[in-house]
Motif scaffolding. Structure first.
Motif: not given
Ligand code: SF4
Length: 210
Positions: A1-16, A160-173
């Motif tokens: 799983x790529x990082x992008x896929x991991x983030x998408x899976x993570x957010x979609x699952x959290x939303x459920x 962590x705060x600084x890293x999240x700025x780069x890891x997640x897109x504004x839409x994800x944040x």
């Protein structure tokens, strides 16, 4: 799983898991939200809401600070940890808003951090909740969860705060803000994470090290 896929899976699952994730602090005015977030440091939202039920009858807007004594603020919030410091912050912040910001809670991170007791985490919560800006505030839950899952490898929440700025897109944040807090508060808790019922065991660094 790529990082992008991991983030998408993570957010979609959290939303459920948490379709109703939201700010759990009670408030009616922007100033009350700011005060509630200041009070919530190292305290549960439940305890803050309990105290504010009565306290917020006195304190609706920054101008109300001028009508009460510091000792009255202390008396109202004394069941909350670090209440003496928090009372000073609320008193000074109310006065600064009246004197320097036309009695309005600023709508930008820089000005918010000029207020006594307001650091980057509080400023981001206010921006996200009040003004719907795409900010991901890193509290103790967010810091722990992102490290356990391996999205970051950091010791301090500030890193962590600084890293999240780069890891997640504004839409994800903007979506992640409440989702992560709910996940850390009710599922991946500090002492007893519910790993046996967790949908993230395959991607979780903490789980796979056990
Ligand atoms: S597997 Fe356990 S430690 Fe990992 S995210 Fe889930 S609850 Fe948290």
């Amino acid at each position: 799983m790529t990082q992008k896929q991991k983030i998408e899976f993570f957010i979609e699952t959290l939303e459920k898991m948490f379709p109703n994730a939201r700010c759990e602090l009670d408030f009616r005015t922007p100033f009350q939200l700011l005060v509630a977030v200041i009070l919530s440091a190292q305290t549960t939202d439940k305890q803050v809401n309990k105290v504010n039920k009565k306290f917020f009858e006195l304190l609706k807007n920054p101008e109300d600070v001028a009508k009460i004594w510091l000792s009255e603020i202390e008396k109202n919030i004394k069941s909350i940890g670090l209440y003496k410091n928090k009372a000073k912050f609320i008193f000074a912040t109310g006065n600064k808003l009246v004197n320097d910001f036309d009695s309005k809670v600023p709508g930008n991170i820089t000005d918010l951090q000029k207020l006594p007791g307001v650091g980057i985490k509080t400023a981001k919560v206010v921006m996200a909740v009040l003004y719907n800006w795409p900010y991901l505030a890193v509290d103790t839950h967010v810091h722990r969860v992102l490290n356990r899952l391996g999205f970051v490898k950091t010791k301090l929440a500030e890193e962590t705060d600084k890293k999240t700025e780069k890891i997640f897109s504004d839409k994800d944040k903007s979506r992640l803000h409440h989702l992560l807090i709910f996940f850390g508060r009710y599922h991946c808790t500090a002492r007893n994470p519910k790993c046996e019922t967790c949908p993230f065991t395959q991607i979780c660094k903490f789980y796979n090290k056990k």
